[in-house]
Design an enzyme around this catalytic site. Structure first.
Site, mmCIF file in Angstrom:
data_model
loop_
_atom_site.group_PDB
_atom_site.id
_atom_site.type_symbol
_atom_site.label_atom_id
_atom_site.label_comp_id
_atom_site.label_asym_id
_atom_site.label_seq_id
_atom_site.Cartn_x
_atom_site.Cartn_y
_atom_site.Cartn_z
ATOM 1 N N ASP A 452 39.098 -81.727 -29.042
ATOM 2 C CA ASP A 452 38.091 -80.668 -29.028
ATOM 3 C C ASP A 452 37.021 -80.945 -27.964
ATOM 4 O OD1 ASP A 452 36.752 -78.400 -29.897
ATOM 5 O OD2 ASP A 452 36.781 -78.965 -32.012
ATOM 6 N N ASP A 516 38.492 -69.766 -32.282
ATOM 7 C CA ASP A 516 38.096 -70.086 -33.657
ATOM 8 C C ASP A 516 38.138 -68.852 -34.535
ATOM 9 O OD1 ASP A 516 37.771 -72.742 -33.322
ATOM 10 O OD2 ASP A 516 35.589 -72.715 -33.180
HETATM 11 C C1 DGJ Z 1 35.629 -76.333 -33.059
HETATM 12 C C2 DGJ Z 1 37.094 -76.036 -33.193
HETATM 13 O O1 DGJ Z 1 37.438 -74.946 -32.421
HETATM 14 C C3 DGJ Z 1 37.427 -75.835 -34.667
HETATM 15 O O2 DGJ Z 1 38.759 -75.477 -34.819
HETATM 16 C C4 DGJ Z 1 37.113 -77.103 -35.406
HETATM 17 O O3 DGJ Z 1 37.975 -78.127 -34.980
HETATM 18 C C5 DGJ Z 1 35.670 -77.503 -35.182
HETATM 19 N N1 DGJ Z 1 35.325 -77.532 -33.791
HETATM 20 C C6 DGJ Z 1 35.370 -78.840 -35.792
HETATM 21 O O4 DGJ Z 1 34.107 -79.267 -35.527
#
Ligand code: DGJ
Length: 713
Positions: A452, A516
């Site tokens: 991430d 997301d």
């Molecule tokens: C952002 C990501 O896009 C999410 O899927 C998740 O992993 C969160 N971060 C976790 O902090």
């Protein structure tokens, strides 16, 4: 030295003609539709045919665009090269030293231009690959041959586009709304898409497309470029009253970011350039075929993935997670990913980043019990990391504030309570490589990392100088090194959803997290436009909860699952908290995905230009034309009660097909008194299906019908 010549390279449905007769840089005479086998004797005539007349109030000789348009050759558009040597060498006139061409019977054709400017004391190499799919890959390399430093401000490959291209399409977006298309006539001037996020960006245009008026998914001539870089970058389209149109892209450099020492060289990011004479689907076909041919392309069936983020967030508990893994196994999941929250101090998003040790407060026996449980159920195990980031509330930050990218005397403004580690700092790099390596070595059951990156880079200074360029290269090195040490571990590129989606990060990762946002209605659009560049198997698409966490909208499982079907399928939902009946329905969708997976992850992606904007259809057709699957979604109500037949493109026009609603897919909700006139058992020719199409059931809004089409002859 090679013989000065005119070069005609052809691959698939694309031709590239280069006039390399010197003495200046070669000129791209044609990039576009295949010209067929032009006789060598005709090539000078072809070049001449494209030379414009000299007109009043202009240079006294015709201006033609070289592979690096220069002011010295009459170019007064956007500079392809900008730089200087303490105020000198700011304008170049490269001399062609050589043009080497490799054009084997099969495989990639390659032209390498070598040029130099003795006054500016610079050498230039231009690498042009035309791969078997017709995709062009361009890279410039600039070397400082002088004895003093040369500051580079910009170097970007550009390509000419013919005047018939009069419309532009690109993508923009934000968190949870990545890849929103914007389309407009191509006016005179420069349309510039810059990303200064230190990562690719939610707003990055995956492709910048120029096309003939009214181009669509299945029709029109289109030219497109992609700037493959995960740091600051620019992609641009320029149309000039002098008659030239160009597309280009490169890295955005801050003042003083790249200063070439004597003998040093700078290489641009790769510029991918695709042409299609049958619309956007043709562009995608070129790009998808290229990506699928890469040796590193994932070739094993893409495991259906359950990611625990929206199920538990930071609430890590072994009993709850093992129960979730059991439910995951029950519905057919093949990979279980433990998201954010497993490492020291990470009980919320304000602390812990940087401390990459399992938190024994939450995991007293480490991660082994969960990993063993998951792998014991036959699932693969994945783990979330965000290596480049650090919370000021962490041991790592407290011990090494000097590891943070910053300008002297202050830290950048915080974003999600975090700062960015300077990976060009050897100790910070060694720490991260060491920790990630140790985690993977200590836990051989981890076969997947969700990598991430949850903030932009701002004021990202390295030793007081701009640091994004070196940071981007260091991230690539880190990924490469880890992959070399742990070749069996797959990596997902995630950045607050889809903020790091580009073809350079994808050289070292196996899929991207598109967004997301798991709201199926939003996802239809996000996936459609992400799919312009990427084939479905590289794009994570998960079934979210009934009420979306990011939009509050409510959708049936059928609509959510039919949307998530067309990608690297998965689940992002607390399936321990749903009814057994819902789990059974979900299991049926997972089974359907698995049955269709070879087709979905190997076939040609098609999208339908339907006149009703509330009707969206897309599909995947097997390359041998033997079968296809289509989804027809109703996004909203329409004024027309019956919006009209949906054409099914991409089938073999010479074959007949049986059409039926997909077996195993629960029926969508409809408002109709009778079924459309066709039904299971209907058999029609590929031409009829592509030209006349089929009336669809009268779907309620936010419903999808899935069709399976199978050749019967
Ligand atoms: C952002 C990501 O896009 C999410 O899927 C998740 O992993 C969160 N971060 C976790 O902090």
């Amino acid at each position: 030295m090679s013989i000065p010549t005119i070069v005609h390279l052809r691959r698939a449905r694309t031709s590239l003609v280069l006039d390399g007769r010197g003495p200046g840089l070669p000129r791209v005479v044609h990039w576009g539709a295949d010209l067929g086998p032009v006789p060598a004797d005709d090539l000078p005539g072809l070049v001449d045919a494209t030379v414009p007349p000299v007109v009043p109030s202009s240079f006294d000789a015709p201006t033609v665009l070289s592979v690096l348009p220069e002011a010295g050759a009459g170019w007064s558009g956007r500079p392809a090269l900008a730089g200087h040597r303490d105020g000198t060498a700011w304008s170049t006139a490269f001399h062609l030293d050589g043009l080497d061409v490799e054009d084997p019977e099969e495989g990639t054709a390659r032209a390498i231009v070598r040029a130099s400017d003795a006054d500016a004391q610079l050498s230039l190499t231009v690498e042009i690959d035309l791969d078997p799919t017709g995709l062009l890959l361009l890279r410039h390399r600039l070397r400082n041959d002088g004895v003093t430093p040369y500051e580079l401000r910009e170097l970007a490959p550009v390509l000419p586009v013919p005047a018939v291209a009069t419309e532009l399409l690109d993508l923009t977006g934000r968190w949870c709304r990545e890849r929103s298309p914007q389309r407009h006539p191509w006016p005179m001037g420069t349309w510039v898409r810059e990303g200064r996020h230190g990562r690719t960006g939610h707003d990055a245009t995956l492709l910048l497309v120029a096309g003939t008026a009214g181009f669509g998914f299945g029709h029109g001539e289109v030219w497109a470029v992609h700037t493959a870089w995960s740091g600051d970058h620019v992609t641009f389209a320029e149309r000039r009253p002098t008659g030239e149109s160009t597309l280009g892209g490169g890295e955005l450099l801050a003042p003083g970011e790249v200063v070439l020492a004597p003998g040093a060289e700078y290489a641009t990011p790769l510029l991918y350039a695709a042409f299609s004479d049958d619309g956007l689907d043709g562009l995608s076909d070129v790009l998808h075929t290229h990506l699928r041919a890469r040796p590193s392309h994932p070739r094993t069936p893409r495991p259906v993935t359950l990611n625990v983020w929206e199920a538990v967030y930071f609430d890590h508990d072994l009993a709850r997670l093992t129960a979730l893994a059991d439910h995951a196994a029950e519905v057919g999941v093949e990979r279980f990913v433990l998201d954010d929250g497993w490492f020291r101090g990470r009980r919320h998003d304000r602390a812990g980043l940087g401390d990459w040790f399992v938190d024994t407060d939450v995991w007293p026996d480490g991660l082994h019990p969960l990993i063993d449980h998951v792998t014991g159920r036959g699932l693969r195990f994945g783990l979330w990391v965000e290596p480049e980031m650090v919370n000021p509330d962490s041991e790592t930050f407290r011990a090494h504030p000097e590891w943070v990218l910053s300008v002297p005397g202050r830290f950048p403004p915080e974003w999600r309570h975090q700062q960015v580690l300077d990976l060009a700092h050897p100790d910070a790099y060694a720490y991260l490589l060491g920790r990630l390596d140790a985690i993977l070595t200590e836990h051989p059951g981890i076969s997947y990392l969700k990598w991430d990156h949850n903030r932009d880079l701002t004021e990202a200074g390295h030793h007081g100088r701009p640091g994004v360029h070196e940071q981007t290269l260091a991230v690539y090195r880190l990924l490469d090194e880890l992959r070399a040490r742990h070749p069996g571990v797959e990596i997902e590129s995630c950045a607050s959803g889809g903020a790091r989606v580009d073809l350079e990060i994808l050289r070292r990762t196996d899929r991207v997290w598109a967004s997301d946002c798991n709201d199926a209605l939003e996802r239809l659009a996000i996936q459609r436009w992400t799919g312009l560049l990427l084939p479905p198997e590289l794009v994570g698409t998960h079934v979210g909860p009934e009420r979306s966490h990011t939009t509050h909208r409510v959708h049936d499982l059928g609509f959510r699952a039919a949307t998530a079907l067309f990608g690297h399928h998965g689940i992002e939902w607390d399936i321990g908290a749903i009814s057994a009946e819902e789990r059974r329905e979900l299991a049926a969708w997972v089974a359907l995905h698995k049955r269709l997976r070879p087709l979905l992850h190997g076939g040609r992606v098609v999208r339908v230009d339907h006149p009703d904007p509330a009707v969206w259809a897309h599909g995947v057709v097997a390359h041998d034309g033997s079968r296809a699957v289509y989804a027809v979604a109703r996004l909203a109500t329409s004024v027309a009660q019956v919006p009209g037949p949906v054409r099914l493109p991409g089938l073999d026009p010479r074959r007949r097909y049986a059409v039926r609603p997909a077996v195993g897919a629960p029926e969508p909700a409809v408002l109709q008194l009778t079924e459309p006139g066709w039904g299971p058992g209907t058999t029609l020719g590929g031409t009829v299906l592509a030209t006349v199409g089929l009336q669809m059931p009268a779907l309620h809004p936010e419903q999808t019908v899935l069709l399976e089409v199978t050749a019967v002859d």
